[in-house]
Structures are given as C-alpha cells and as structure tokens.
Design a protein around this motif. Sequence first.
Motif, PDB file in Angstrom:
ATOM      1  N   SER A 183       4.207   4.897  -5.012  1.00 20.94           N
ATOM      2  CA  SER A 183       4.488   3.948  -3.926  1.00 20.94           C
ATOM      3  C   SER A 183       5.192   2.687  -4.425  1.00 20.94           C
ATOM      4  N   ASN A 184       5.340   2.559  -5.732  1.00 17.66           N
ATOM      5  CA  ASN A 184       5.860   1.318  -6.322  1.00 17.66           C
ATOM      6  C   ASN A 184       7.393   1.336  -6.341  1.00 17.66           C
ATOM      7  N   THR A 185       8.005   0.811  -5.285  1.00 14.37           N
ATOM      8  CA  THR A 185       9.467   0.785  -5.199  1.00 14.37           C
ATOM      9  C   THR A 185      10.056  -0.390  -5.983  1.00 14.37           C
ATOM     10  N   ASP A 239       0.833  -1.205   0.000  1.00 14.29           N
ATOM     11  CA  ASP A 239       0.000   0.000   0.000  1.00 14.29           C
ATOM     12  C   ASP A 239       0.870   1.259   0.000  1.00 14.29           C
ATOM     13  N   GLY A 240       0.237   2.411   0.226  1.00 18.27           N
ATOM     14  CA  GLY A 240       0.953   3.686   0.126  1.00 18.27           C
ATOM     15  C   GLY A 240       1.351   4.264   1.467  1.00 18.27           C
ATOM     16  N   TYR A 241       1.318   3.465   2.537  1.00 16.32           N
ATOM     17  CA  TYR A 241       1.649   3.996   3.861  1.00 16.32           C
ATOM     18  C   TYR A 241       3.132   4.325   3.944  1.00 16.32           C
ATOM     19  N   GLN A 242       3.425   5.360   4.756  1.00 13.04           N
ATOM     20  CA  GLN A 242       4.802   5.829   4.966  1.00 13.04           C
ATOM     21  C   GLN A 242       5.140   5.670   6.444  1.00 13.04           C
ATOM     22  N   GLN A 270      -3.250   5.410  -1.680  1.00 12.66           N
ATOM     23  CA  GLN A 270      -2.628   5.405  -3.010  1.00 12.66           C
ATOM     24  C   GLN A 270      -3.426   6.219  -4.026  1.00 12.66           C
ATOM     25  N   HIS A 312       3.136   3.735 -10.070  1.00 14.08           N
ATOM     26  CA  HIS A 312       2.612   4.493  -8.926  1.00 14.08           C
ATOM     27  C   HIS A 312       3.774   4.956  -8.052  1.00 14.08           C
ATOM     28  N   PRO A 341       5.615   0.653   3.530  1.00 16.25           N
ATOM     29  CA  PRO A 341       4.308   0.152   3.123  1.00 16.25           C
ATOM     30  C   PRO A 341       3.878  -1.049   3.956  1.00 16.25           C
TER      31      PRO A 341
END
Length: 325
Positions: free
Chosen positions: A85-87, A13-16, A45, A83, A19
Amino acid sequence: MSDMKILEYIWLDGYQPEPSLRSKIKVTNEKTPPDWAFDGSSTQQAEGGCSDCLLLPVQTYDGPLFADNLVMCQVQTDEHETHPSNTRAAAAKVVSDEWWFGFEQEYFFTNDKGEPLGWEEGTPRPQGDYYCGVGSGNVAGRDISEEHLETCLAAGIELTGTNAEVALGQWEYQCFGKGVKAADDLWVSRYLLYKIAEDFGVGVNIHPKPKTGDWNGSGMHANFSNEEMRTKGSEQLHNSICEKLGKVHKEGIESYGSDNDMRLTGLHETQSIDQFTYGVFDRGASIRIPIYTVEHNWNGYLEDRRPASNADPYRIISHIVSTLN
Ligand code: MG
C-alpha cells in the motif's frame, strides 16, 4: 517541566482504490520521532494473527492544533519491507527536489447527512454566484476554509491560496511543494482539513463528482515544473513534454483517481477522459500551458488538469516524473 512530547503519527491505510488517512498519538521524550507499529488487520494492511505493520517517519511538521508535532509516516511490513500500500516509496525513488508541484485541491464540505453545506433546503440556485462569491447564500463553510489555511501555514505547509469554487459548499486550496515532500504536504493538508472540519461537525468529501447534473466536479489540477522548464524553457520543450504525457494518457488516468470518468466529461472545464489534448490557456484541455509560461519566454510550468480530487499525490508525481525522466 516534563520533556515528554505529544506526537501525532499519520499514515495511509490499505483501502482501495484510494487510501484513507489514519493517525494515532505517541507520547515520548525521544529527540527524533522513533519508528512505531500498528495493527494492520484493522486498516486492510495485514491478515489477523500476525498483523503488525511498521510506521517509519518521513516528514515532521509543527503541531498547530493539539500535538507538539505531526509526523507523516510510510508503512512497512513486519519484515521491514515496503508495504504494497506504500505508494510513497516508489515516488521517493524517482522524484528529486528539482521537481516542483502545485496541487489545486478541490472538495466539498458536507453536513451530517452527507449533503453539501448550504444544500439543507434542497438543491440551491444554479451555478453562477458561488465561485469566489461573497455574502450569505453565496458561500458555505468559509470559516472552516480560513481556519484550515492558517493551520497549514502554522504547520509549515505552503498553501498559496484558497477560494470558494463553482458549486455551493465547494472549495479549493492550492498547496505548493518540492520533490516528494510536495505530496507529503498535500496528504497532511488533507488530514488537517478533515480534523478541523470535525470541530465544526462538518464532513469533507473529495469524490470527483459528488453531485451529478449541472454541477462542477472536484479535481486536483497538478502544476509541475523541473529546472529545465523553469530556466531553459522553449515552446518546443513544453510541447514535447505534453506529447510524452499524451502517449501514456491511459496509464496517467489510472494513477489520477477513481470515478474520474464522472468528472472528465468534456463539460465543466474538463476534457473528456478518453481524449488527450493540450493548449495554451485552454481550460478544456487535458494539459494547459499557462499564460505565465508563455509570457516568461516559455520559462515556467505546465498544468495537468486530469487528476481527480481523490487522487493519491504520490501516484501523480510518480507518473509525471517517471514519464519525463
Ligand atoms: Mg478550481
């Protein structure tokens, strides 16, 4: 008989700053897992309104639990772009399969109050008996660790070992892989750990320092090698790799997990977070040159001891490989 299959889609997910894992089930008769979508406004996200995000399958595993297959995905925007968030996308660009990784994932099992397993009666005896310990009162959560190991192997994820760690309720497993799949495997192994522990009514805590005081934190030592290190190694080569990583120590720490300053104190088999050192057999160094490498005529691997247990493995491998390429 129905040719419908149950697929368990997994994504980040997009959490910081790190994730979390998410999943949902798709039932389909398609031969290969199709792209799918989810509501990104519920995972940080996307904004509400136009909130669809896309799931692109990147790795498929045998499903040893409920589903026929586990499907690890990366996330795109509804415009089919990577996205933010997509590392994984960045890691996939730089990390080829000649890079091998062995992650030593440490973590605590926790009870329904969030305390480590085995700490129900209050703070247990000091550290000493617990590391690789045996016997009631010396270990907590072994049955979950063992079930996790079997399940990962059945899924096709190469765990190479497990052990009880230095604090009571703390465990480790080692996860080996090649290229970016090594990081996919580590994320899916975490997913399976959370899910199996659910069945026991037990939580998993991957924070690098759940208990302050004289208790070990949790790390994720990252062992790594490339073709040259394995087959054309020399003392000079391994030292030069350490030097290169030392030059970008600060960037490395930024990629190696949050709250790592609580763990990298210079105590409990760690180097202080604001120092960079390397050395043969040195468990107090930032990077350890293992005895294996020295004894194999400097053909082997290095162990980066800095990454925290909560680190995103995509970011770890991106940092190491982009620094050394
Ligand atoms: Mg360990």
